[in-house]
Enzyme design. Sequence first.
Site, PDB file in Angstrom:
ATOM      1  N   LYS A  22       6.120  -2.329 -66.639  1.00 39.19           N
ATOM      2  CA  LYS A  22       6.830  -2.759 -65.430  1.00 39.19           C
ATOM      3  C   LYS A  22       7.888  -1.730 -65.018  1.00 39.19           C
ATOM      4  CE  LYS A  22      10.486  -5.823 -65.668  1.00 39.19           C
ATOM      5  NZ  LYS A  22      11.693  -5.391 -64.950  1.00 39.19           N
ATOM      6  N   ASN A  23       8.717  -1.323 -65.977  1.00 39.69           N
ATOM      7  CA  ASN A  23       9.848  -0.473 -65.596  1.00 39.69           C
ATOM      8  C   ASN A  23       9.430   0.963 -65.290  1.00 39.69           C
ATOM      9  OD1 ASN A  23      11.496  -2.672 -65.635  1.00 39.69           O
ATOM     10  ND2 ASN A  23      12.315  -2.285 -67.693  1.00 39.69           N
ATOM     11  N   ARG A  92      15.460  -5.546 -58.772  1.00 35.95           N
ATOM     12  CA  ARG A  92      16.466  -4.585 -59.181  1.00 35.95           C
ATOM     13  C   ARG A  92      16.063  -3.162 -58.792  1.00 35.95           C
ATOM     14  NH1 ARG A  92      21.513  -4.197 -60.483  1.00 35.95           N
ATOM     15  NH2 ARG A  92      21.941  -2.493 -61.903  1.00 35.95           N
ATOM     16  N   CYS A 116      17.243  -9.715 -62.307  1.00 38.62           N
ATOM     17  CA  CYS A 116      17.751 -10.719 -63.253  1.00 38.62           C
ATOM     18  C   CYS A 116      19.270 -10.751 -63.260  1.00 38.62           C
ATOM     19  CB  CYS A 116      17.265 -10.389 -64.664  1.00 38.62           C
ATOM     20  SG  CYS A 116      15.528 -10.742 -64.910  1.00 38.62           S
ATOM     21  N   ARG A 121      26.043  -5.831 -63.037  1.00 37.45           N
ATOM     22  CA  ARG A 121      25.133  -4.673 -63.208  1.00 37.45           C
ATOM     23  C   ARG A 121      25.470  -3.636 -62.135  1.00 37.45           C
ATOM     24  NH1 ARG A 121      19.057  -6.849 -63.816  1.00 37.45           N
ATOM     25  NH2 ARG A 121      18.709  -4.827 -64.772  1.00 37.45           N
ATOM     26  N   ILE A 123      26.100  -0.115 -60.004  1.00 40.36           N
ATOM     27  CA  ILE A 123      25.282   1.099 -59.861  1.00 40.36           C
ATOM     28  C   ILE A 123      26.177   2.301 -59.505  1.00 40.36           C
ATOM     29  CG2 ILE A 123      23.090  -0.053 -59.324  1.00 40.36           C
ATOM     30  CD1 ILE A 123      23.578   0.667 -56.361  1.00 40.36           C
ATOM     31  N   ASP A 124      27.409   2.250 -60.033  1.00 42.36           N
ATOM     32  CA  ASP A 124      28.367   3.325 -59.741  1.00 42.36           C
ATOM     33  C   ASP A 124      27.870   4.698 -60.213  1.00 42.36           C
ATOM     34  OD1 ASP A 124      28.872   1.802 -62.231  1.00 42.36           O
ATOM     35  OD2 ASP A 124      30.231   3.457 -62.649  1.00 42.36           O
ATOM     36  N   GLN A 125      27.090   4.739 -61.292  1.00 35.47           N
ATOM     37  CA  GLN A 125      26.622   6.043 -61.799  1.00 35.47           C
ATOM     38  C   GLN A 125      25.547   6.638 -60.895  1.00 35.47           C
ATOM     39  OE1 GLN A 125      28.281   7.541 -64.502  1.00 35.47           O
ATOM     40  NE2 GLN A 125      29.523   5.750 -63.955  1.00 35.47           N
ATOM     41  N   ASP A 304      15.878  -5.647 -73.845  1.00 42.23           N
ATOM     42  CA  ASP A 304      14.859  -6.518 -73.247  1.00 42.23           C
ATOM     43  C   ASP A 304      14.086  -7.328 -74.290  1.00 42.23           C
ATOM     44  OD1 ASP A 304      15.651  -5.425 -70.873  1.00 42.23           O
ATOM     45  OD2 ASP A 304      13.990  -4.006 -70.730  1.00 42.23           O
ATOM     46  N   ILE A 326      24.338  -3.608 -74.577  1.00 42.12           N
ATOM     47  CA  ILE A 326      24.034  -3.138 -73.215  1.00 42.12           C
ATOM     48  C   ILE A 326      24.510  -4.167 -72.177  1.00 42.12           C
ATOM     49  CG2 ILE A 326      22.214  -2.236 -71.675  1.00 42.12           C
ATOM     50  CD1 ILE A 326      22.252  -0.648 -74.286  1.00 42.12           C
ATOM     51  N   ARG A 396       7.526 -12.246 -62.610  1.00 44.11           N
ATOM     52  CA  ARG A 396       8.058 -10.971 -62.122  1.00 44.11           C
ATOM     53  C   ARG A 396       7.666  -9.814 -63.038  1.00 44.11           C
ATOM     54  NH1 ARG A 396      13.670 -10.693 -62.437  1.00 44.11           N
ATOM     55  NH2 ARG A 396      13.036  -8.535 -62.408  1.00 44.11           N
TER      56      ARG A 396
HETATM   57  N1  EPU Z   1      25.597   0.579 -65.830  1.00 43.88           N
HETATM   58  C1  EPU Z   1      26.786   0.804 -65.183  1.00 43.88           C
HETATM   59  N2  EPU Z   1      26.768   1.567 -64.042  1.00 43.88           N
HETATM   60  C2  EPU Z   1      25.621   2.089 -63.548  1.00 43.88           C
HETATM   61  C3  EPU Z   1      24.416   1.850 -64.209  1.00 43.88           C
HETATM   62  C4  EPU Z   1      24.439   1.084 -65.355  1.00 43.88           C
HETATM   63  O1  EPU Z   1      27.843   0.331 -65.587  1.00 43.88           O
HETATM   64  O2  EPU Z   1      25.680   2.770 -62.518  1.00 43.88           O
HETATM   65  C5  EPU Z   1      25.594  -0.205 -67.071  1.00 43.88           C
HETATM   66  C6  EPU Z   1      24.827  -1.516 -66.903  1.00 43.88           C
HETATM   67  O3  EPU Z   1      25.645  -2.544 -66.401  1.00 43.88           O
HETATM   68  C7  EPU Z   1      24.367  -1.763 -68.322  1.00 43.88           C
HETATM   69  C8  EPU Z   1      24.084  -0.366 -68.855  1.00 43.88           C
HETATM   70  O4  EPU Z   1      24.859   0.521 -68.047  1.00 43.88           O
HETATM   71  O5  EPU Z   1      25.400  -2.336 -69.077  1.00 43.88           O
HETATM   72  C9  EPU Z   1      22.644   0.056 -68.827  1.00 43.88           C
HETATM   73  O6  EPU Z   1      22.094  -0.165 -67.538  1.00 43.88           O
HETATM   74  P1  EPU Z   1      20.845   0.635 -66.988  1.00 43.88           P
HETATM   75  O7  EPU Z   1      21.236   1.351 -65.749  1.00 43.88           O
HETATM   76  O8  EPU Z   1      20.206   1.434 -68.094  1.00 43.88           O
HETATM   77  O9  EPU Z   1      19.878  -0.547 -66.605  1.00 43.88           O
HETATM   78  P2  EPU Z   1      18.913  -0.586 -65.398  1.00 43.88           P
HETATM   79  O10 EPU Z   1      18.356   0.769 -65.144  1.00 43.88           O
HETATM   80  O11 EPU Z   1      19.495  -1.298 -64.251  1.00 43.88           O
HETATM   81  C10 EPU Z   1      16.752  -0.894 -66.799  1.00 43.88           C
HETATM   82  C11 EPU Z   1      15.660  -1.910 -66.854  1.00 43.88           C
HETATM   83  C12 EPU Z   1      16.161  -3.180 -67.506  1.00 43.88           C
HETATM   84  C13 EPU Z   1      16.688  -2.848 -68.893  1.00 43.88           C
HETATM   85  C14 EPU Z   1      17.751  -1.750 -68.811  1.00 43.88           C
HETATM   86  C15 EPU Z   1      18.240  -1.285 -70.168  1.00 43.88           C
HETATM   87  C16 EPU Z   1      14.455  -1.345 -64.851  1.00 43.88           C
HETATM   88  C17 EPU Z   1      14.043  -1.721 -63.484  1.00 43.88           C
HETATM   89  N3  EPU Z   1      15.238  -2.202 -65.489  1.00 43.88           N
HETATM   90  O12 EPU Z   1      17.762  -1.482 -66.004  1.00 43.88           O
HETATM   91  O13 EPU Z   1      15.034  -4.017 -67.610  1.00 43.88           O
HETATM   92  O14 EPU Z   1      17.250  -3.999 -69.471  1.00 43.88           O
HETATM   93  O15 EPU Z   1      17.209  -0.609 -68.115  1.00 43.88           O
HETATM   94  O16 EPU Z   1      17.189  -0.798 -70.921  1.00 43.88           O
HETATM   95  O17 EPU Z   1      14.046  -0.311 -65.362  1.00 43.88           O
HETATM   96  C18 EPU Z   1      13.950  -6.058 -67.899  1.00 43.88           C
HETATM   97  O18 EPU Z   1      12.873  -5.428 -67.865  1.00 43.88           O
HETATM   98  O19 EPU Z   1      14.015  -7.273 -68.244  1.00 43.88           O
HETATM   99  C19 EPU Z   1      15.177  -5.384 -67.532  1.00 43.88           C
HETATM  100  C20 EPU Z   1      16.287  -6.036 -67.226  1.00 43.88           C
END
Ligand code: EPU
Length: 419
Positions: A22-23, A92, A116, A121, A123-125, A304, A326, A396
């Site tokens: 999925k991801n 997301r 979810c 969550r 997205i500042d980075q 996950d 995380i 999903r």
């Molecule tokens: N974070 C920030 N700022 C950012 C980005 C992330 O503070 O700009 C924090 C997040 O809040 C979190 C951590 O950094 O605490 C990691 O977040 P990450 O950006 O890695 O997560 P993501 O890319 O939004 C993906 C997967 C998630 C999975 C996470 C961690 C996708 C679409 N989603 O999310 O998958 O949990 O990586 O491995 O790739 C799932 O499949 O159930 C799912 C939630």
Amino acid sequence: MQRIYISGRRPLSGRVAIGGAKNSAVALIPAALMGRSPTTLENLPMIRDVDLYLHLLKELGVKAELRGSRLWIDPSSIEPKPLPNGEVKKLRASYYLMGALLGRFKEAVVGLPGGCDLGPRPIDQHVKGFEALGAEVVHEGGALHLKARELIGNRIFLDMVSVGATINIMLAAVYAKGTTVIENAAKEPEIIDVATLLTSMGANIKGAGTNVIRITGVDELGGTTHSMIPDRIEAGTYMIAAAATEGEVALENVIPLHLESLIAKLREMGVGIEEREDEIRVYGPRILQPADIKTLVYPGFPTDLQQPIAPLLTKAKGTSIITDTIYAHRFKHVDELRRMGARIKVEGRSAIIEGGSPLEGTRVQATDLRAGASLVIAGLMAEGTTRLTGVEHIERGYENMVEKLRDLGAQIEVSQEEA
Ligand code: EPU
């Protein structure tokens, strides 16, 4: 409203084929938009998040054809239309359209993403990366407005390891002038998958899978054919379900290396596991040892899978602790498991599980995707019937979960009922 009914206490047995990740899928589709000619993605999972992406492609004027698990995408007619609302809010990974459209057209309007509810969550980075490449990013009316005169490679150190930010910056940087260096990059297999696709389309990306990724901008990307990696989280979910039901299950189409942290933990608990080249066999034991689990970025134990493994630990002889480093608030399944008789409490970012209390079927609700998987596994373990609502969350991210479990001998069905 859909409901899942499970009559538990039946060992799973047989073979299950794991679908595409999925991801990866939700990142590869926007990555394919970077090309000037068509790309075919193979091994695509049939899940709701992919459907949502197909709607988004239509909104952008992209031609796409789905045949089985092959998706043909022709981005030659793409228009960078603003997407402030609508489907983008339902998943997301719609945030990847920010990087893809900014990279290709130097402008994008994309609504802030849904997905979810795991607590905050941010997205500042992602934004920090876009700005470092020269984009102006304005938050207005629930959407990000991104615009750049030109994108110029830069050095970006991520404050925390983020899968989404790493991929989004890669997307924005493939056409940027000069070299972009992402430091403290995420190393998840899905990132390598996206880099592999982009490289085969003509991008210049080095270091994916390590914590420093270098992207040197190119003038043009073409199309390609790419087979995506199997879903390690789907695979892990079936491994845990097999162990939890004292079953014997062979998983096909897996990459065992992507599951090493789970395999090690399950072995520590006493689960029998055999690894072959693209197959894993799981033998669920009668007696399980407790375990402490801490989620970490890859190759650590994936966040996950911490929800799916919680019911398994209720069977262990002793106390187990799951700590999620995380997502601090990814514990919405715990109250539901408690309703089924689990002895679990949440303290800070940890769930403490007293093993040895058998689960009983009751009415429970899935509030997010992996909570849903956790409750399905609990239902498979429980005495009596479990009735699960919130099925849309499971759809999903899990392809045909009910059918796959039924093929493994589970008594499980979905029914469409009045709310
Ligand atoms: N974070 C920030 N700022 C950012 C980005 C992330 O503070 O700009 C924090 C997040 O809040 C979190 C951590 O950094 O605490 C990691 O977040 P990450 O950006 O890695 O997560 P993501 O890319 O939004 C993906 C997967 C998630 C999975 C996470 C961690 C996708 C679409 N989603 O999310 O998958 O949990 O990586 O491995 O790739 C799932 O499949 O159930 C799912 C939630």
